[in-house]
Every structure is written in C-alpha cells, then in structure tokens.
Scaffold this motif. Structure first.
Motif, short mmCIF file in Angstrom:
data_model
loop_
_atom_site.label_atom_id
_atom_site.label_comp_id
_atom_site.label_asym_id
_atom_site.label_seq_id
_atom_site.Cartn_x
_atom_site.Cartn_y
_atom_site.Cartn_z
N PHE A 16 -23.69 12.90 7.45
CA PHE A 16 -23.71 11.82 6.48
C PHE A 16 -22.36 11.10 6.49
O PHE A 16 -21.32 11.70 6.81
N VAL A 17 -22.37 9.83 6.13
CA VAL A 17 -21.12 9.09 5.97
C VAL A 17 -20.47 9.53 4.67
O VAL A 17 -21.13 9.58 3.62
N SER A 18 -19.18 9.84 4.73
CA SER A 18 -18.46 10.29 3.55
C SER A 18 -17.40 9.29 3.10
O SER A 18 -16.97 9.35 1.95
N GLN A 19 -16.95 8.39 3.99
CA GLN A 19 -15.90 7.45 3.64
C GLN A 19 -16.10 6.12 4.36
O GLN A 19 -16.56 6.10 5.51
N VAL A 20 -15.75 5.05 3.69
CA VAL A 20 -15.58 3.73 4.31
C VAL A 20 -14.27 3.18 3.79
O VAL A 20 -14.11 2.95 2.58
N VAL A 21 -13.31 3.00 4.69
CA VAL A 21 -11.97 2.54 4.32
C VAL A 21 -11.75 1.15 4.91
O VAL A 21 -11.97 0.93 6.10
N GLU A 22 -11.30 0.23 4.08
CA GLU A 22 -10.99 -1.12 4.53
C GLU A 22 -9.50 -1.23 4.83
O GLU A 22 -8.66 -0.76 4.06
N ILE A 23 -9.16 -1.84 5.96
CA ILE A 23 -7.77 -2.08 6.34
C ILE A 23 -7.39 -3.47 5.84
O ILE A 23 -8.05 -4.47 6.19
N ASN A 24 -6.33 -3.55 5.04
CA ASN A 24 -5.98 -4.81 4.38
C ASN A 24 -4.67 -5.42 4.86
O ASN A 24 -4.04 -6.20 4.15
N GLY A 25 -4.20 -5.07 6.04
CA GLY A 25 -2.93 -5.60 6.52
C GLY A 25 -1.79 -4.65 6.20
O GLY A 25 -1.96 -3.62 5.55
N LEU A 26 -0.57 -5.01 6.65
CA LEU A 26 0.59 -4.15 6.47
C LEU A 26 1.07 -4.16 5.03
O LEU A 26 1.05 -5.20 4.36
N GLY A 27 1.51 -2.99 4.58
CA GLY A 27 2.09 -2.89 3.25
C GLY A 27 3.60 -3.01 3.32
O GLY A 27 4.17 -3.52 4.30
N GLU A 28 4.28 -2.50 2.32
CA GLU A 28 5.73 -2.59 2.28
C GLU A 28 6.38 -1.71 3.35
O GLU A 28 7.42 -2.06 3.90
N GLY A 29 5.81 -0.55 3.62
CA GLY A 29 6.32 0.30 4.69
C GLY A 29 5.70 -0.09 6.01
O GLY A 29 5.21 -1.20 6.21
N SER A 30 5.70 0.85 6.94
CA SER A 30 5.14 0.55 8.26
C SER A 30 3.62 0.71 8.29
O SER A 30 2.95 0.14 9.14
N ARG A 31 3.06 1.50 7.36
CA ARG A 31 1.62 1.75 7.38
C ARG A 31 0.86 0.59 6.76
O ARG A 31 1.36 -0.09 5.86
N PRO A 32 -0.38 0.38 7.20
CA PRO A 32 -1.20 -0.67 6.60
C PRO A 32 -1.70 -0.24 5.22
O PRO A 32 -1.83 0.95 4.93
N THR A 33 -1.95 -1.21 4.37
CA THR A 33 -2.57 -0.91 3.08
C THR A 33 -4.07 -0.76 3.29
O THR A 33 -4.66 -1.39 4.16
N THR A 34 -4.68 0.08 2.49
CA THR A 34 -6.11 0.34 2.64
C THR A 34 -6.79 0.34 1.29
O THR A 34 -6.15 0.55 0.25
N THR A 35 -8.10 0.12 1.32
CA THR A 35 -8.94 0.25 0.14
C THR A 35 -10.08 1.21 0.48
O THR A 35 -10.82 0.98 1.45
#
Length: 481
Positions: free
Chosen positions: A411-430
């Motif tokens: 079963f699908v347990s997660q759907v994460v949206e990538i929203n571009g880079l945040g303040e650090g090096s990692r992208p922000t997600t929802t």
C-alpha cells in the motif's frame, strides 16, 4: 490467482484473505507420469542433433517454425522409442507420460528446462534457486514450498542459463566466469537474475509480473490505494507532475508505475527506459500507440582504454538519446546509478516523467537521489545536487510492503511534495499524504500545487477525508505485483 485474474486484476475476489504459514511446508509429490530426467536429456540430445542438421541443410528463420519442426522430431523420436519398448516387452508409456516428456524436451530445447513448468504456473510469484537441488517457490497466496531439483547438477543448471543467455538475441547477455552475473527478461515477461562463480552455489531468482494491464482504479481494488489517493495521483499525472515511486524490493513499484502510465493520454508520445524490459507498456497498443520502449545493453567482454565494454549501451546513454526523440515524458524503470543525472535533466526540461527508486521512506528517497548524484563520477557539491533535485522532482510516492502472518499487504504510505530549496541546502517538502493509524496513506496537508491539480480535475474537498477511504484490512489483500 487464475489466468483470468491475471488479465483482469479487478476480478480478484477482495474478500479472500491471503495467508502465510509460519513454516514452509513440503512440496507436493511429483505427478505419477512425471518425465524421467534421464530420458528427457537423452531425447533432447538426439533431437538437438537432428534439428541442427535440418536447420543447416535448410535454414528456418522463424522461431515458431523452428519450434514446430522440433515438435515433429520429438514426436518421431518418442514414437520410435515406444515401438522399441513394445518389441522388447517393456511397459508402454501412458499418453499423459508421453505428453509430459514431449513438453519437458521442448522446455529443455527452447525454455528453462525443469524450471519451465514453474514459470508457466499463473499462481507462482517468485522462484528462488540455491544450487540445482534447493528450489523454493513463492505463491501469490503467501505459500512458500520447496520443489524438486531443477537440474541434475550445478553444472547442468549453469549450462541451462548459458543457453538461455545465448538465445537472448539482440540484447545478448553473457554468463561466464568473466561475467558471473546474468540479468534478462524471459519470453513471458518475467525477470531472471542469476549469479555463479562468485558464490558457493549458482543462485537464480525469477520474478514474475502477474498483473500488467492495470490502472489506478485497479490499484484501489487491489488495496494499494484508496479512492482519494487515486484521484490525487490521476490529477498529478494529467497535470504533468514529475513523480518518483520509492519502496523496498518487491513492494510493487513497477506495478504502480504501470498504473500511473496507463493514465497518460492515448496520443501522448513517451519512452520507457529499462535495464531489462519489465513495464511492457508497448504490449498495450490500444492504451499506448506511441510508446518508445528502450532497453540497455551490457556489451562484450572487450573494453576500451576507459574501461567501457564494446557495444555497451547504458541507461544514461538511453536517457540522453530519448531527450532527442520529441517525447513529452520519459519513464525510467529503476534509477540506481549515474542515470540519475540525465533523468533529473529530463524531469527539469519536461513534464510528467516517472521513475522508481529503492528507498525505505520518501524522505530517504531524497537522500538516495543526492547520494547517486554525488557518486555519478562528475564534480558536484551536495548543495547543487539538492538544487537539481528540487528543480526537477515534484512528488515522491512511497509504497510499503507489510508481510506478516495474515499475508502480504502492499500500500502507499506517503506522498511528499517537493517545494523547492529551503533556507539550508535541503529542499522544503510538504507531506500531502502520510501514514494513518494502520500505516496506510491519509490526507494530511494541502499541496502547494493544489490549484494546478484542480485545473487537472482534482476535487480539493477529497482532502477533507482525514481517515482516507480505505476499506478494512480483510477486504483488500490483493498482490499487485
């Protein structure tokens, strides 16, 4: 699962729960008229020599014609042996025994020998061979049974695999001490992986794809999605979102990619890029009349100064070539190496591309992509790798495999949206969908791209179903893979 169930996954009875014994049980006894391996080997030798002589005198290019010629030679040889037995006063073969022997000889000549009946069984999911005599078969209903030997020795098992590799045609695969790993697609679409010489005993695993023509509605019936999640993913595909499907081995990533691709418009031109053909979307011309299937090639044992094999075509090469073929979308069956860079390039310059990736969670999938970028052999910083990912990937969909005493649940347990880079090096997600009480995905947050999804037909009120629309566990235990 019956043949009808394989062709029409929604016909599977969702009320029948899968079960798995705590301990594997012995294999069922062999049929009374099972062919004698020694007789099969001897008939195969005689027929192979006769077939080679006939083909040398009069070449036959069509595979079906060669098989028909072989059947005639087998029938003649078995008839002669039957007459010789009658003259010698030996017990005569039953008609069933003769048919089984004929099929076994055909399998030895053109198929997988004693493995062939297992591959032909529609209820078989995986076949695992640890040496010629230790054979385990995993069935769709959760059973794991030990079966009789598939060869008389490890050497004979290796010979079968080498013949199979030699018959692979244009996508020739080699299996030898210099190339101790073999990966190829069988005629029925199953995937075979084998290793020898680097292990104590030859290892063979055959994974069968029992469900091919499947869409998101079928995935709901099979219990992989609920109706809210299916509507969300359908809109994401129509809106041209770039999607990566993550999960562990056997979680059903390939089947979900098939279902997503089957939501493409019928006139869309796209490519599938795989190490071995598994998606088989080109086998569905009514759904996909403009698909371009592409398969990598291993190359020969000869290498150039840079260490590249002669004739080798990598997934990276294919992705680069595909970018010149006027395609809207590109599907990479599995990203696991340097092909991650051209794949991200394809996603950043187009829309609606898909791929799969081995990862434990959706967030782990992000780190896996960056790790692959950094190990691709070019100068790249971690910050740039995260920036490339943030500008290319829109959604990560994670599939969970729960395997307990009650059966297998995918079963699908997660759907994460990538929203571009945040303040650090990692992208922000929802985290748009996250695990509910039982681990299955339920709506948590509105995606930033909601307006775009609404334009593609998504009803935002569906996200108000905070518990999802999943049926209770016993009602959905189908196996989409």
């Amino acid at each position: 699962m019956t043949e009808r169930d394989e062709q029409h996954p929604h016909a599977t009875d969702p009320g029948v729960a899968e079960s798995r014994p705590l301990h594997a049980v012995p294999a069922p006894p062999a049929p009374q008229d099972a062919p004698d391996p020694a007789v099969v080997a001897d008939v195969r030798r005689v027929v192979a020599e006769a077939l080679a002589a006939r083909l040398q005198a009069e070449p036959v290019g069509d595979d079906a014609a060669r098989r028909e010629l072989a059947r005639g030679l087998i029938a003649a040889e078995l008839a002669e042996r039957r007459r010789a037995g009658v003259r010698a006063g030996s017990p005569t073969w039953s008609r069933q025994a003769e048919l089984r022997t004929s099929a076994a000889v055909m399998a030895a000549l053109f198929g997988l020998g004693r493995l062939q009946p297992l591959v032909d069984d529609p209820d078989v999911e995986n076949i695992e061979v640890d040496g010629h005599a230790n054979v385990w078969v995993c069935y769709a209903d959760g059973r794991e049974l030990q079966h009789p030997p598939v060869a008389d020795s490890d050497a004979e098992l290796i010979e079968i695999l080498q013949l199979l590799a030699a018959r692979a045609g244009g996508a020739e695969r080699m299996f030898s001490p210099a190339h101790p790993a073999l990966h190829l697609r069988l005629p029925d679409g199953s995937r075979l992986a084998a290793v020898a010489w680097t292990v104590a005993r030859p290892q063979v695993v055959i994974r069968r794809h029992r469900v091919r023509d499947v869409d998101l509605d079928d995935m709901v019936r099979l219990g992989t999605l609920d109706s809210v999640l299916a509507a969300f993913l359908r809109a994401a595909v129509r809106a041209g979102r770039n999607i990566i499907v993550t999960g562990l081995q056997n979680a059903g990533k390939t089947t979900l990619i098939r279902a997503l691709a089957n939501e493409f418009g019928p006139r869309e031109r796209f490519a599938t890029i795989e190490k071995e053909y598994e998606l088989h979307l080109d086998d569905l011309p009514d759904r996909h009349p403009r698909v371009v299937p592409m398969e990598a090639r291993e190359g020969s044992a000869e290498t150039d100064a840079a260490g590249h094999r002669a004739g080798q075509v990598t997934l990276s090469d294919l992705v680069t070539d595909a970018l010149r073929l006027n395609l809207r979308r590109i599907i990479v069956g599995e990203v696991r190496g340097a092909e991650v860079l051209p794949m991200l390039e394809a996603m950043s310059t187009g829309d609606g591309s898909l791929c799969t990736l081995h990862a434990r969670t959706a967030q782990h999938g992000i780190d896996r992509i960056v790790t692959l970028c950094l190990s691709a052999g070019i100068q790249m910083t971690e910050t740039f790798a995260y920036r490339l990912l943030a500008g290319s990937v829109d959604l990560i969909v994670h599939i969970e495999l729960l395997d307990d005493q009650s059966g297998k649940h995918r079963f699908v347990s997660q759907v994460v949206e990538i929203n571009g880079l945040g303040e650090g090096s990692r992208p922000t997600t929802t985290t748009v969908f996250g695990p509910g009480e039982d681990g299955r995905a339920v709506p948590l947050h509105h995606p930033e791209s909601l307006a775009r999804l609404v334009r593609a037909g998504f009803n935002p009120s569906l996200l108000a179903h905070r518990a999802g629309t999943w049926a209770p566990w016993p009602l959905h235990q189908g196996d989409p893979r």
